[in-house]
Enzyme design. Structure first.
Site, mmCIF file in Angstrom:
data_model
loop_
_atom_site.group_PDB
_atom_site.id
_atom_site.type_symbol
_atom_site.label_atom_id
_atom_site.label_comp_id
_atom_site.label_asym_id
_atom_site.label_seq_id
_atom_site.Cartn_x
_atom_site.Cartn_y
_atom_site.Cartn_z
ATOM 1 N N SER A 34 0.835 -1.207 0.000
ATOM 2 C CA SER A 34 0.000 0.000 0.000
ATOM 3 C C SER A 34 0.868 1.255 0.000
ATOM 4 C CB SER A 34 -0.912 0.002 1.227
ATOM 5 O OG SER A 34 -0.155 -0.153 2.406
ATOM 6 N N ASN A 121 -2.060 -2.092 13.492
ATOM 7 C CA ASN A 121 -3.504 -1.842 13.474
ATOM 8 C C ASN A 121 -3.879 -0.555 14.206
ATOM 9 O OD1 ASN A 121 -3.467 -4.245 12.180
ATOM 10 N ND2 ASN A 121 -4.496 -5.435 13.785
ATOM 11 N N THR A 166 -39.103 27.471 -10.560
ATOM 12 C CA THR A 166 -39.432 26.137 -10.068
ATOM 13 C C THR A 166 -39.740 25.321 -11.313
ATOM 14 O OG1 THR A 166 -41.792 26.586 -9.862
ATOM 15 C CG2 THR A 166 -40.461 26.992 -7.900
ATOM 16 N N HIS A 167 -39.414 24.066 -11.296
ATOM 17 C CA HIS A 167 -39.569 23.207 -12.484
ATOM 18 C C HIS A 167 -38.908 23.833 -13.708
ATOM 19 C CE1 HIS A 167 -42.528 21.052 -10.050
ATOM 20 N NE2 HIS A 167 -42.966 22.257 -9.713
ATOM 21 N N SER A 288 -12.627 25.725 -28.239
ATOM 22 C CA SER A 288 -12.940 24.479 -28.933
ATOM 23 C C SER A 288 -11.876 24.272 -30.011
ATOM 24 C CB SER A 288 -14.322 24.596 -29.564
ATOM 25 O OG SER A 288 -14.405 23.763 -30.705
ATOM 26 N N LYS A 294 -16.096 29.491 -29.778
ATOM 27 C CA LYS A 294 -16.496 28.930 -28.488
ATOM 28 C C LYS A 294 -15.628 29.378 -27.305
ATOM 29 C CE LYS A 294 -19.320 26.124 -27.800
ATOM 30 N NZ LYS A 294 -19.507 24.736 -28.209
ATOM 31 N N ASN A 296 -15.810 27.732 -23.685
ATOM 32 C CA ASN A 296 -16.550 26.694 -22.961
ATOM 33 C C ASN A 296 -16.323 26.749 -21.450
ATOM 34 O OD1 ASN A 296 -17.533 25.671 -25.390
ATOM 35 N ND2 ASN A 296 -15.707 24.403 -25.672
ATOM 36 N N GLU A 301 -17.824 22.424 -15.721
ATOM 37 C CA GLU A 301 -18.273 21.082 -16.122
ATOM 38 C C GLU A 301 -17.463 19.999 -15.422
ATOM 39 O OE1 GLU A 301 -19.715 21.431 -20.669
ATOM 40 O OE2 GLU A 301 -17.818 22.370 -20.252
ATOM 41 N N TYR A 328 -9.612 -5.924 13.078
ATOM 42 C CA TYR A 328 -8.976 -5.454 11.846
ATOM 43 C C TYR A 328 -8.990 -6.540 10.782
ATOM 44 C CZ TYR A 328 -5.551 -3.861 8.450
ATOM 45 O OH TYR A 328 -4.944 -3.502 7.283
ATOM 46 N N LYS A 336 -7.853 4.294 2.359
ATOM 47 C CA LYS A 336 -7.165 5.585 2.204
ATOM 48 C C LYS A 336 -7.366 6.221 0.836
ATOM 49 C CE LYS A 336 -4.286 3.617 5.423
ATOM 50 N NZ LYS A 336 -4.878 2.295 5.100
HETATM 51 N N1 ARG Z 1 -1.141 -1.241 5.489
HETATM 52 C C1 ARG Z 1 -2.104 -1.633 6.466
HETATM 53 C C2 ARG Z 1 -3.383 -0.806 6.302
HETATM 54 O O1 ARG Z 1 -3.318 0.226 5.712
HETATM 55 C C3 ARG Z 1 -1.552 -1.430 7.825
HETATM 56 C C4 ARG Z 1 -2.118 -2.347 8.828
HETATM 57 C C5 ARG Z 1 -1.647 -3.703 8.569
HETATM 58 N N2 ARG Z 1 -2.093 -4.598 9.582
HETATM 59 C C6 ARG Z 1 -2.075 -5.928 9.406
HETATM 60 N N3 ARG Z 1 -2.530 -6.622 10.383
HETATM 61 N N4 ARG Z 1 -1.649 -6.467 8.299
HETATM 62 O O2 ARG Z 1 -4.431 -1.166 6.736
#
Ligand code: ARG
Length: 478
Positions: A34, A121, A166-167, A288, A294, A296, A301, A328, A336
């Site tokens: 990660s 964790n 409205t509408h 454009s 144009k 835009n 948007e 966990y 994330k």
């Molecule tokens: N990279 C993990 C996460 O973002 C960290 C926690 C990992 N914990 C584990 N028991 N493998 O959740």
């Protein structure tokens, strides 16, 4: 997807070697890593580690010199990551492992003590909470910036009149300020939502260990104080498996995006050839590639378009957490990306939208042109009849007949003669012709929160006060 790159074996997490006979496959390493995402947590991870270090010192796990050495080394790592001189190592699956590896590289003996009484964790939970709290502050600040701008625009446009819809049809005359301040209201509620999400995130989970709590006398309140948390979590199992704070934050972000998308849509329509209510500054429009004429409204948007992604991220968090057993689970590593992505999108949208609305030119004549459509005063005529003693339902019907008659006679309501009016309702007198005046119409809507000038003036004052209060609140949080 080169096959060579996804096979072969190495135990990537050196710290975890003891338990394993075989090396982890490259494929597993790549799949579980990660680092690309959680490297954004680096600063918070180090702050969390330092707080934990002080708790370890207090508990007698590390000596004074060790504490000082580890703190220095952690700060050095922090600076190195920030400046880019210290490269993160993909061999370690996440930011937590990476930083710990750098630390034990510098201090093999003392550094190896840091993870006492801690698990990734509780570590990741506290890092992410710090991240969310920080993002909330930035977004709340951007939101205050936009709201202040809306108040300014409203104050100078209380007497700018336009058709209210409205509408998507002409409904009743309103003040442009009143229309703009409707968006202020939305963003004000969003601020409250962010503040609530902040409160939810403002709980330290450090010291919860893997799930059961930690051995040793770890002073969790000391850790919380050092990290700027107002509270500590009350149940270690919940602490490591709870992501409500992330969902709440993303909900607030989704609401902001939703409100922005409505405002953008409206400005896109107002900017369109048929309306011509506004003119966007050149720097926020694009050309454009084929049609030379144009200009835009692409930025608007795109803000509108990105809303889909922000809401989808909220759903992805919900779905990720749905039915997860305690405590966990690795699924939660997927928390994330959606939050970071949504926060970035909404933050940037707020900043650029503020610049757009600040520099937009309102074409007051085109707005007023919509008020020449006499049917917009139909409700006012009904009210006129009510004041002459006719019950509203009856007067509504009379005005309906008048509108129908005018249409068949090929006239507008103000072009009908008094004689023609009297044919439908004898109570009508010459003063009927005073009705076709937008200022009179707007100022007759004088209930609290209505579009009468006096009401809008009072609203502006109240909003200015509110902004002052919210600015102070933000200062306290910072
Ligand atoms: N990279 C993990 C996460 O973002 C960290 C926690 C990992 N914990 C584990 N028991 N493998 O959740």
């Amino acid at each position: 997807m080169d096959k060579k790159k996804t096979t072969g074996g190495v135990r990537h997490n050196n710290f975890l070697r003891g338990r394993f006979k075989d090396d982890i496959s490259e494929m597993t390493a790549g799949f579980t890593s990660s680092l690309d995402i959680d490297k954004k947590l680096a600063d918070f991870d180090i702050d969390g580690s330092i707080a934990h270090l002080y708790a370890l010192r207090k508990a007698g796990i590390v000596g004074e010199n060790e504490k000082n050495d580890i703190e220095k080394a952690l700060l050095k790592i922090k600076a190195g990551i920030k400046s880019g001189t210290l490269e993160l190592d993909k061999k370690y699956e996440d930011i937590h492992m990476n930083i710990e590896n750098k630390l034990t590289g510098l201090l093999p003996e003392a550094g190896a003590k840091l993870h006492t009484g801690r698990s990734r964790n509780d570590q990741v939970s506290v890092d992410f909470r710090l991240y969310v709290k920080n993002d909330i502050k930035n977004i709340a600040e951007a939101l205050i910036g936009l709201r202040s701008e809306l108040i300014k625009i409203a104050s100078s446009n209380i007497r700018t009149l336009m058709p209210g819809y409205t509408h998507f049809q002409h409904a009743q005359p309103v003040s442009l300020a009143h229309h703009i301040l409707a968006y202020y209201e939305m963003f004000s509620r969003d601020f409250e939502k962010l503040a609530n999400a902040f409160k939810t995130a403002d709980v330290s989970t450090l010291g919860s260990g893997a799930l059961a709590g930690a051995d040793f006398d770890i002073d969790r309140r000391l850790e919380a104080r050092m990290l700027g948390f107002s509270n500590i979590s009350r149940n270690s199992i919940d602490a490591v498996s709870d992501r409500d704070f992330a969902i709440e934050f993303n909900f607030a972000l989704s609401m902001i995006a939703l409100h922005l998308s409505r405002f953008c849509e409206e400005l896109i329509i107002w900017n369109g050839s048929e309306f011509g209510f506004i003119k966007l500054k050149d720097e926020f429009t694009t050309g454009s590639s084929i049609m030379p004429q144009k200009k835009n409204p692409d930025v608007l948007e795109l803000i509108r378009g990105k809303t889909g992604g922000v809401i989808a991220n909220l759903l992805s968090l919900f779905i990720m957490m749905k039915a997860l057993p305690l405590a966990y689970n690795r699924d939660m590593q997927e928390d994330k990306k959606p939050v970071m992505e949504s926060a970035g999108t909404v933050y940037n949208s707020l900043l650029i939208f503020k610049e757009i609305i600040k520099t937009v030119k309102f074409n007051k004549e085109n707005m007023a042109a919509g008020l020449k459509d006499d049917s917009i005063y139909a409700t006012d005529i009904a009210t006129y009849l009510v004041k002459k003693g006719i019950p509203f339902r009856k007067s509504h019907e009379i005005v309906g007949r008048l509108v129908g008659y005018a249409e068949s006679a090929g006239k507008t309501l103000s072009e009908l003669s008094l004689k023609e009016y009297k044919k439908t309702a004898d109570a009508i007198e010459n003063d009927i012709f005073g009705i076709f005046n937008p200022v009179t119409s707007v100022n007759s809507k004088k209930t609290a929160g209505g579009t009468a000038f006096k009401e809008i003036g009072a609203a502006v004052k109240a909003y200015e006060k509110e902004i002052g209060k919210h600015k102070k609140l933000l200062e306290i949080l910072k």
